[in-house]
Design a protein around this motif. Sequence first.
Motif, PDB file in Angstrom:
ATOM      1  N   UNK A  93       0.785  -1.124  -0.019  1.00  0.00           N
ATOM      2  CA  UNK A  93       0.090   0.055   0.069  1.00  0.00           C
ATOM      3  C   UNK A  93       0.944   1.341  -0.118  1.00  0.00           C
ATOM      4  N   UNK A  94       0.516   2.190  -0.860  1.00  0.00           N
ATOM      5  CA  UNK A  94       1.329   3.396  -0.647  1.00  0.00           C
ATOM      6  C   UNK A  94       0.091   4.407  -0.654  1.00  0.00           C
ATOM      7  N   UNK A  95       0.538   5.734   0.271  1.00  0.00           N
ATOM      8  CA  UNK A  95      -0.297   6.733   0.494  1.00  0.00           C
ATOM      9  C   UNK A  95       0.137   8.015   0.052  1.00  0.00           C
ATOM     10  N   UNK A  96      -0.381   8.790  -0.221  1.00  0.00           N
ATOM     11  CA  UNK A  96       0.414  10.054  -0.704  1.00  0.00           C
ATOM     12  C   UNK A  96      -0.655  11.282  -1.083  1.00  0.00           C
ATOM     13  N   UNK A  97      -0.314  12.630  -0.694  1.00  0.00           N
ATOM     14  CA  UNK A  97      -1.114  13.698  -0.588  1.00  0.00           C
ATOM     15  C   UNK A  97      -0.689  14.466  -1.704  1.00  0.00           C
ATOM     16  N   UNK A 156      -7.901   1.599  -5.371  1.00  0.00           N
ATOM     17  CA  UNK A 156      -7.332   3.043  -5.189  1.00  0.00           C
ATOM     18  C   UNK A 156      -8.472   3.736  -4.532  1.00  0.00           C
ATOM     19  N   UNK A 157      -8.069   4.462  -3.217  1.00  0.00           N
ATOM     20  CA  UNK A 157      -9.199   5.114  -2.730  1.00  0.00           C
ATOM     21  C   UNK A 157      -8.789   6.577  -2.830  1.00  0.00           C
ATOM     22  N   UNK A 158      -9.671   7.430  -3.053  1.00  0.00           N
ATOM     23  CA  UNK A 158      -9.473   8.767  -3.024  1.00  0.00           C
ATOM     24  C   UNK A 158     -10.369   9.500  -2.134  1.00  0.00           C
ATOM     25  N   UNK A 159      -9.616  10.463  -1.461  1.00  0.00           N
ATOM     26  CA  UNK A 159     -10.379  11.307  -0.452  1.00  0.00           C
ATOM     27  C   UNK A 159      -9.823  12.746  -0.610  1.00  0.00           C
ATOM     28  N   UNK A 204      -4.936   6.352  -1.621  1.00  0.00           N
ATOM     29  CA  UNK A 204      -4.265   5.059  -0.736  1.00  0.00           C
ATOM     30  C   UNK A 204      -4.583   4.126  -1.620  1.00  0.00           C
ATOM     31  N   UNK A 205      -3.313   3.533  -2.396  1.00  0.00           N
ATOM     32  CA  UNK A 205      -3.287   2.510  -3.459  1.00  0.00           C
ATOM     33  C   UNK A 205      -2.876   1.337  -2.755  1.00  0.00           C
ATOM     34  N   UNK A 252       8.308  -0.475  -5.143  1.00  0.00           N
ATOM     35  CA  UNK A 252       9.159   0.387  -6.385  1.00  0.00           C
ATOM     36  C   UNK A 252       8.047   0.817  -7.258  1.00  0.00           C
ATOM     37  N   UNK A 253       7.220  -0.119  -7.904  1.00  0.00           N
ATOM     38  CA  UNK A 253       6.398   0.381  -8.939  1.00  0.00           C
ATOM     39  C   UNK A 253       5.282   1.531  -8.331  1.00  0.00           C
ATOM     40  N   UNK A 254       4.782   1.291  -7.034  1.00  0.00           N
ATOM     41  CA  UNK A 254       4.132   2.237  -6.504  1.00  0.00           C
ATOM     42  C   UNK A 254       4.639   3.820  -6.316  1.00  0.00           C
ATOM     43  N   UNK A 255       5.997   3.570  -5.921  1.00  0.00           N
ATOM     44  CA  UNK A 255       6.753   4.987  -5.815  1.00  0.00           C
ATOM     45  C   UNK A 255       6.867   5.640  -6.995  1.00  0.00           C
ATOM     46  N   UNK A 256       7.308   4.901  -7.897  1.00  0.00           N
ATOM     47  CA  UNK A 256       7.332   5.339  -9.533  1.00  0.00           C
ATOM     48  C   UNK A 256       5.952   6.055  -9.748  1.00  0.00           C
ATOM     49  N   UNK A 257       5.031   5.394  -9.694  1.00  0.00           N
ATOM     50  CA  UNK A 257       3.656   5.901 -10.090  1.00  0.00           C
ATOM     51  C   UNK A 257       3.337   7.124  -9.514  1.00  0.00           C
ATOM     52  N   UNK A 258       3.556   7.237  -8.181  1.00  0.00           N
ATOM     53  CA  UNK A 258       3.334   8.443  -7.442  1.00  0.00           C
ATOM     54  C   UNK A 258       4.321   9.528  -7.862  1.00  0.00           C
ATOM     55  N   UNK A 259       5.446   9.512  -8.127  1.00  0.00           N
ATOM     56  CA  UNK A 259       6.387  10.414  -8.523  1.00  0.00           C
ATOM     57  C   UNK A 259       5.881  10.892  -9.948  1.00  0.00           C
ATOM     58  N   UNK A 260       5.515  10.016 -10.868  1.00  0.00           N
ATOM     59  CA  UNK A 260       5.030  10.433 -12.372  1.00  0.00           C
ATOM     60  C   UNK A 260       3.908  11.135 -12.147  1.00  0.00           C
ATOM     61  N   UNK A 261       2.830  10.889 -11.257  1.00  0.00           N
ATOM     62  CA  UNK A 261       1.523  11.699 -11.072  1.00  0.00           C
ATOM     63  C   UNK A 261       1.945  12.873 -10.453  1.00  0.00           C
ATOM     64  N   UNK A 262       2.816  13.175  -9.327  1.00  0.00           N
ATOM     65  CA  UNK A 262       3.240  14.291  -8.837  1.00  0.00           C
ATOM     66  C   UNK A 262       3.748  15.239 -10.231  1.00  0.00           C
TER      67      UNK A 262
END
Length: 135
Positions: free
Chosen positions: A8-12, A86-89, A98-99, A120-130
């Motif tokens: 699970x990865x959580x990001x804001x 994928x949870x969005x709030x 929260x994915x 690693x895949x999740x971290x890359x996804x969040x970096x790309x999304x940012x």
Amino acid sequence: MEKIKESTIIANFCSPIETVWNIVTDNTAYTWRSNVVRIEVSDDGNRFTEFTKDGFETQFTITMKNPYERYEFDMKNKNMNGHWIGLFSKDGSGTKIEFTEEVEVANPIMNLFVKSYLKKQQETYVIDLKKSLGE
């Protein structure tokens, strides 16, 4: 299949929830993803296949799409089967995601490394999304 592995990865994000949701769920617009070169989407939009730079393909079937709240799909490739949630709030004027990925891997050797691979895949996804959001 072996035991289920979960990551699970959580990001804001500062961006509004509608913007984050639209980017994540639009499978026809993928150029912001650094590890995907092509996505083929079914005519009904409920299935899609991602292709990585090295030609590896993963098939996805959307199982839930509750706008601005929850997005889920099953995923499958030659190495694993799994489910993504994928949870969005709303978080103030921004968005919290929260994915969670749950996968089963048949190969016992790959099973040893799959959790770190997912992270690693999740971290890359969040970096790309940012980057895509300009944050």
